[in-house]
Design a protein around this motif. Structure first.
Motif, PDB file in Angstrom:
ATOM      1  N   ASP A 128      -5.287 -19.630   9.966  1.00  0.00           N
ATOM      2  CA  ASP A 128      -5.391 -18.169   9.865  1.00  0.00           C
ATOM      3  C   ASP A 128      -4.024 -17.494   9.970  1.00  0.00           C
ATOM      4  N   ARG A 129      -2.970 -18.304  10.185  1.00  0.00           N
ATOM      5  CA  ARG A 129      -1.661 -17.686  10.399  1.00  0.00           C
ATOM      6  C   ARG A 129      -0.532 -18.403   9.675  1.00  0.00           C
ATOM      7  N   TRP A 130      -0.858 -19.125   8.646  1.00  0.00           N
ATOM      8  CA  TRP A 130       0.182 -19.878   7.947  1.00  0.00           C
ATOM      9  C   TRP A 130      -0.283 -20.099   6.528  1.00  0.00           C
ATOM     10  N   GLY A 183       6.228 -15.395  11.282  1.00  0.00           N
ATOM     11  CA  GLY A 183       7.480 -14.644  11.298  1.00  0.00           C
ATOM     12  C   GLY A 183       7.483 -13.497  10.308  1.00  0.00           C
ATOM     13  N   MET A 184       6.744 -13.659   9.211  1.00  0.00           N
ATOM     14  CA  MET A 184       6.753 -12.626   8.180  1.00  0.00           C
ATOM     15  C   MET A 184       5.751 -11.503   8.451  1.00  0.00           C
ATOM     16  N   ALA A 185       4.724 -11.789   9.239  1.00  0.00           N
ATOM     17  CA  ALA A 185       3.656 -10.802   9.423  1.00  0.00           C
ATOM     18  C   ALA A 185       4.154  -9.488  10.038  1.00  0.00           C
ATOM     19  N   PRO A 186       4.971  -9.530  11.096  1.00  0.00           N
ATOM     20  CA  PRO A 186       5.417  -8.261  11.680  1.00  0.00           C
ATOM     21  C   PRO A 186       6.264  -7.431  10.734  1.00  0.00           C
ATOM     22  N   PHE A 187       6.797  -8.033   9.686  1.00  0.00           N
ATOM     23  CA  PHE A 187       7.656  -7.287   8.760  1.00  0.00           C
ATOM     24  C   PHE A 187       6.956  -6.048   8.231  1.00  0.00           C
ATOM     25  N   VAL A 219      -6.816   1.774   0.548  1.00  0.00           N
ATOM     26  CA  VAL A 219      -5.872   0.711   0.178  1.00  0.00           C
ATOM     27  C   VAL A 219      -5.376  -0.066   1.388  1.00  0.00           C
ATOM     28  N   MET A 220      -5.090   0.656   2.474  1.00  0.00           N
ATOM     29  CA  MET A 220      -4.332   0.036   3.571  1.00  0.00           C
ATOM     30  C   MET A 220      -5.230  -0.679   4.580  1.00  0.00           C
ATOM     31  N   ARG A 221      -6.249  -1.342   4.086  1.00  0.00           N
ATOM     32  CA  ARG A 221      -7.107  -2.150   4.945  1.00  0.00           C
ATOM     33  C   ARG A 221      -6.691  -3.609   4.790  1.00  0.00           C
ATOM     34  N   LEU A 222      -6.744  -4.339   5.880  1.00  0.00           N
ATOM     35  CA  LEU A 222      -6.233  -5.713   5.833  1.00  0.00           C
ATOM     36  C   LEU A 222      -6.969  -6.574   4.814  1.00  0.00           C
ATOM     37  N   ALA A 223      -8.292  -6.384   4.714  1.00  0.00           N
ATOM     38  CA  ALA A 223      -9.045  -7.220   3.779  1.00  0.00           C
ATOM     39  C   ALA A 223      -8.571  -6.993   2.349  1.00  0.00           C
ATOM     40  N   ARG A 224      -8.216  -5.748   2.033  1.00  0.00           N
ATOM     41  CA  ARG A 224      -7.743  -5.466   0.675  1.00  0.00           C
ATOM     42  C   ARG A 224      -6.298  -5.930   0.496  1.00  0.00           C
ATOM     43  N   PRO A 279      -3.916 -12.975  10.391  1.00  0.00           N
ATOM     44  CA  PRO A 279      -2.530 -12.661  10.001  1.00  0.00           C
ATOM     45  C   PRO A 279      -2.220 -13.033   8.555  1.00  0.00           C
ATOM     46  N   ILE A 280      -2.958 -13.997   7.995  1.00  0.00           N
ATOM     47  CA  ILE A 280      -2.676 -14.373   6.600  1.00  0.00           C
ATOM     48  C   ILE A 280      -2.882 -13.196   5.651  1.00  0.00           C
TER      49      ILE A 280
END
Lengths: 216, 567
Positions: free
Chosen positions: B532-534, B251-255, B19-24, B511-512
């Motif tokens: 890729d980041r917004w 700003g939300m990604a590190p959350f 589950v905890m893979r970024l692509a998923r 990051p998206i």
């Protein structure tokens, strides 16, 4: 003006990191500051004093040299943050009735939040005492006996932390806002600023998230 | 309600390594446990009422309004300030300094003095200051194109073109909604014990829900001002299509990385829900019908989903193809015999792309509110003591935890440039998280602790020279630089979905993916990455307005109604 506890924690974390604490230590320093301020105790002022005194000093010089009693620092002066973190790490010792003793620790009030978390862990109140001061906490409430009004002093003391069977019934609950020392807050702001990378045209171009215009 | 038959088998939860893979995570879709739906269900169930005691906005669109949500126990009020913003000041960036509208969510009903105080501060956003009576602070900008189109049409006595509405999806988009003590507002602890705040981010999504009503009223007011007697109000079926946009940057990604226990609880709730539905022994005809209906409506929703970003275009193409395949499969598949959802899901795991698998996972939960909805109460982080490190743990025990949860990170060569090409930092200029190029910029000294995989691998290396029986407390005295990684490892040991099991500083990081995961939990739809980041999204699109919450079956609002489209 009051501050939210999250603001206090965020500012403290960045400030601690700005003076060279590891991220993990900075996180705990920030939570300790928040905890004290929630009890209307001078967490921000004391953190500013400790960070100023130990700015850039190696952890190994101001942390307990070993976990054998009593705790002392190589430099001769224990940092309350390094000592507090070690105290909480070793909380189980308190459960078995052992005391944890520290020699020459500065700003001793900063030890109390770590003792509070230790109390939560062992499900028993603990007492922290130095000179004429006695503080009890179950992790949530606090009772302070401070006949000479010295609880917020930064000077170094010998300190003992131990389990107690009962809390003083006059213990007080935390509040939801902090009334921080403005001077201390500004000092933390200066240290926090060190964690920000200076901008360059390149970083603006590469690093930012969004586009500039919103006219669509 | 009839008791359900006991399952003859129990599906286990999907493994964190799956589950905890970024692509998923970057393919997640809204579901019954999304925060907006938790809120709308509660508002409908408890019959909240809504009032608009103040709407004082002039012909230029300047003024203020107050929207109140009355729960059974208390009132929350959105205080909205409308501004006349010159086009050159309109910026999507969180760092902008002026907005078309600014908002605070007030705890209670504000007095005149409160509103005067908020008027001095809320329009300034970060440069202002609020107090413990405010629960959130936010702002929004118009979609210039659509705003003018809608006003012009309404002023002229006509309805706006639905094609234009669907292309954009919203009249205003927020660029930040601050809660949890930001800018001096109340901490979450101040409200966490209230039932309506027990699920995550309920205050923030309530603020957006009320903002949507304000935006509709404002555009009608401006049209009336322009068109006078000729003007008409927005047709309810068109108004309903419009949500509130949101622009979300780094700003939300590190959350997700900074709140490991909270993220675990979100993911674990959804995974528990999926496992429960997969364990359902037999599906009733009604349950199958609900699923089929919502699948058809999902296909419609995905048809309406627009993005110009190459990655999302490709994902959308695959999703559309796979949803058709799913639809055909479901037509032929036997959903009337044992464990239908488990069989369907196992088929999907081998046949469908990640986007379609996660879409199906969310869809399967829809017929099963009785199995799923109560999990909403388990999604907050109430374990404030989780940050405590257990110093009695031995080096051997910690290494075992690391191997179990960070084996993927130990397989990465962290000395290779492409594996650590990026660094997260906070910029001096605007105090916002950014992602930089480690080898091209002077940022490494400012790096934020947002590479848990790399740091866990370093911790594992450092532990190798320590005796297996040594307590971690002793190790940390000598190595305070590993303190944050030890904490994370101990958290992950109890909260297996706490950690993203992918490299968050690699050259090919998107990051998206992190933004998408968080926003899907909010309940966002129509993800439209702008880089890729917004990403731009839509919140509450197709949702009921406050006055429609009591209409029947308002809970399935994220799914557009068949037959109403583009007529």
């Amino acid at each position: 003006m009051t501050h939210s506890l999250n603001e206090i924690e965020a500012q403290s974390r960045k400030a601690a990191r700005g003076t060279g604490l590891s991220w993990g230590m900075a996180e705990e320093a920030a939570k300790a500051t928040r905890w004290l301020e929630s009890h209307q105790l001078p967490g921000v002022r004391l953190l500013a004093e400790v960070l100023t005194r130990n700015d850039g000093v190696a952890h190994a010089d101001i942390a307990p040299q070993t976990l054998d009693a009593p705790w002392t620092a190589r430099s001769g002066v224990l940092c309350p943050l390094a000592s507090g973190a070690a105290l909480n790490d070793c909380a189980d010792r308190l459960a078995t009735g052992h005391h944890i003793e520290m020699e020459d620790v500065t700003s001793p009030l900063l030890i109390v939040p770590f003792a509070a978390w230790a109390a939560l862990h062992i499900c028993s109140p603990v007492r922290v005492q130095w000179r004429d001061i006695r503080i009890e906490t179950d992790g949530y409430r606090i009772w302070v006996n401070d006949p000479k009004a010295q609880v917020g002093l930064a000077s170094k003391v010998a300190l003992t932390c131990s389990r107690v069977s009962e809390m003083n019934e006059n213990a007080s609950l935390p509040e939801l806002r902090g009334r921080v020392c403005p001077t201390g807050w500004d000092i933390l702001g200066t240290f926090a600023h060190r964690t920000y990378a200076p901008d360059t045209p390149e970083s603006r171009r590469l690093g930012a998230g969004a586009g500039v215009s919103d006219n669509d | 309600m009839k008791p359900r038959p006991e399952p003859s088998f129990t599906s286990s939860m999907r493994a964190p390594s799956q589950v905890m893979r970024l692509a998923r995570l970057g393919s997640f879709h809204q579901c019954r446990l999304s925060f907006m739906r938790i809120l709308t269900r509660r508002m409908a169930r408890e019959a909240w009422s809504f009032t608009r005691p103040i709407f004082d906005i002039d012909a230029k669109g300047v003024g203020h309004a107050v929207y109140c949500a009355h729960t059974p126990d208390r009132t929350y009020s959105l205080v909205a300030f409308a501004h006349d913003l010159p086009a050159e000041s309109r910026s999507d960036r969180v760092i902008a300094q002026a907005w078309d509208s600014t908002f605070a969510l007030f705890d209670g009903v504000p007095t005149k003095e409160d509103i005067a105080r908020l008027r001095r501060n809320v329009p300034l956003q970060e440069a202002g200051r609020v107090t413990e009576t405010e629960l959130s602070v936010s702002r929004a900008n118009r979609s210039v194109r659509l705003w003018e189109h809608v006003i012009a049409r309404l002023a002229d006595g006509r309805q706006p073109d639905l094609h234009e509405i669907l292309k954009v999806g919203y009249l205003m988009r927020t660029t930040a909604v601050y809660g949890s003590g930001k800018l001096g507002a109340a901490d979450r602890e101040a409200i966490a014990a209230r039932p309506e705040c027990s699920a995550p981010f309920q205050i923030e999504v309530l603020s957006v829900f009320l903002t949507r009503a304000y935006v509709r009223d404002l555009v009608q007011h401006m049209a009336k001002t322009r068109g006078g007697a000729r003007a008409v109000p927005l047709a309810p079926e068109i108004a309903r299509r419009m949500g509130i946009g949101n622009s979300t940057g780094l700003g939300m990604a590190p959350f997700l990385l900074n709140h490991p226990t909270l993220i675990n609880n979100w993911i674990a709730a959804r995974e528990t829900a999926i496992a429960r539905v997969r364990s359902v022994p037999l599906a009733s005809a009604d349950e199958v019908e609900t699923f089929r209906d919502l699948l058809a409506r999902t296909i419609l929703s995905v048809d309406l989903w627009r993005s110009d970003h190459p990655i999302q275009i490709e994902k959308l193409t695959d999703l559309r193809v796979d949803l058709q395949r799913l639809s055909h499969h479901v037509e032929a598949a036997d959903l009337n015999t044992e464990a239908p959802w488990n069989r369907l899901f196992m088929w999907a795991e081998t046949e469908l792309c990640l986007e379609a698998q996660e879409c199906l996972a969310s869809l399967m939960l829809e017929p099963y509110g009785d199995l799923v909805d109560s999990l909403a109460d388990e999604m907050s982080d109430l374990n404030a003591a989780a940050f405590r490190i257990d110093g009695t743990m031995s080096v051997a025990q910690l290494r075992e935890i690391l191997h179990r949860n960070y084996g993927w990170a130990m397989d990465i060569d962290w000395a290779e440039r492409e594996n650590c090409a990026r660094a997260w930092y906070v910029s001096e200029e605007k105090l916002e998280p950014r992602l930089g190029e480690r080898f091209d910029e002077h940022i490494a000294d400012y790096e934020q602790p947002l590479a848990p995989g790399r740091d866990a691998a370093a911790l594992n290396d450092a532990l190798k020279s320590w005796h297996v029986d040594a307590p971690i407390a002793a190790f940390l005295l000598a190595h305070p630089e590993h303190r944050h990684s030890v904490r994370r490892a101990q958290i992950v040991d109890h909260a297996p979905y706490a950690e993203i099991r992918d490299n968050t500083i690699s050259a090919d990081l998107l990051p998206i993916d992190m933004l998408r995961c968080k926003l899907a939990f909010f309940g966002a739809t129509q993800f439209d990455p702008r880089s890729d980041r917004w990403v731009r999204i839509c919140l509450f699109g197709n949702a009921p307005y406050p006055e429609n919450l009591q209409e029947s079956n308002c809970d399935d609002w994220p799914y557009p109604v068949l037959g109403e489209t583009l007529q």
